[in-house]
Write an enzyme that holds these catalytic residues in place. Sequence first.
Site, short mmCIF file in Angstrom:
data_model
loop_
_atom_site.label_atom_id
_atom_site.label_comp_id
_atom_site.label_asym_id
_atom_site.label_seq_id
_atom_site.Cartn_x
_atom_site.Cartn_y
_atom_site.Cartn_z
CE1 TYR A 59 -4.31 -1.24 -0.28
CE2 TYR A 59 -3.26 -3.07 0.87
CZ TYR A 59 -4.31 -2.57 0.12
OH TYR A 59 -5.35 -3.38 -0.24
CG HIS A 112 -14.50 -0.43 -1.87
ND1 HIS A 112 -14.53 -0.92 -3.14
CD2 HIS A 112 -15.54 -1.01 -1.23
CE1 HIS A 112 -15.56 -1.76 -3.28
NE2 HIS A 112 -16.19 -1.82 -2.13
CB CYS A 120 -5.27 5.12 14.70
SG CYS A 120 -4.58 4.55 16.25
CG ASN A 204 -18.24 -0.94 -17.83
OD1 ASN A 204 -17.32 -0.33 -17.28
ND2 ASN A 204 -18.33 -2.25 -17.81
ZN LIG Z 1 -4.59 6.59 17.29
#
Ligand SMILES: [Zn+2]
Length: 235
Positions: A59, A112, A120, A204
């Site tokens: 990521y 998402h 956190c 699309n």
């Molecule tokens: Zn925190």
Amino acid sequence: MRAMAEIRNIVILTGAGVSAESGIDTFRDAGGLWEQHRVEDVATPEAFERDPDLVLRFYDQRREAVQTKVPNDAHLALGRLDAGWNGKLLLVTQNIDDLHERGGARRVLHMHGEHLNAWCTSCDVRSRWTGTLIERPACPACGDHALRPDVVWFGEMPYRMDEIYSALREADLFVSIGTSGAVYPAAGFVQSARDLGARTLELNLEPSQGTALFDKARHGRATQLVPEWVEQMLG
Ligand SMILES: [Zn+2]
């Protein structure tokens, strides 16, 4: 079904096909691989538990890459629509990049999560994050070293579903752009919108799995179709 002139409230769903033309790769379009990784190795809570370094590094790389990309004509057109549309509008995106925002859209809901957020797991606060997480930086809110990507992994619940269904209930028009129609719950939005009386439109690259559920479908590149559609709506 409501007539075109009666359309006030719009819900738009966007997916990978909108960001693809900005050079953002997604695993769903590449046979289950995302940048040479299997989904189950980098995009599940189990993967994070098993090998957090691999997941965080993955990521970190994506977060860095996304900041080098720029919005394309589809993002920019949706930004113009958001700015110029006086009725209600909600742009629900499955994309975790910030190209809609950088394209000028303001009414964006990231179902998402977002690459440029850190979450956190100690205090539950989300912080804007453009750097890396691999070195286990401290949470700006509580100081604990418990930050993870603020991204919804497979097996986790998408964000803000109540808001999405509430918007679908009020929608006169539901438009699905650049999404395969393969991943639930987003794939079910068209059926919900229909059941609630909205008109439905698919834009699309190719017919999606749910294409038969739409009143209308146009197939081609998002950078072509979306600006054309937005001109019609604002015309
Ligand atoms: Zn925190």
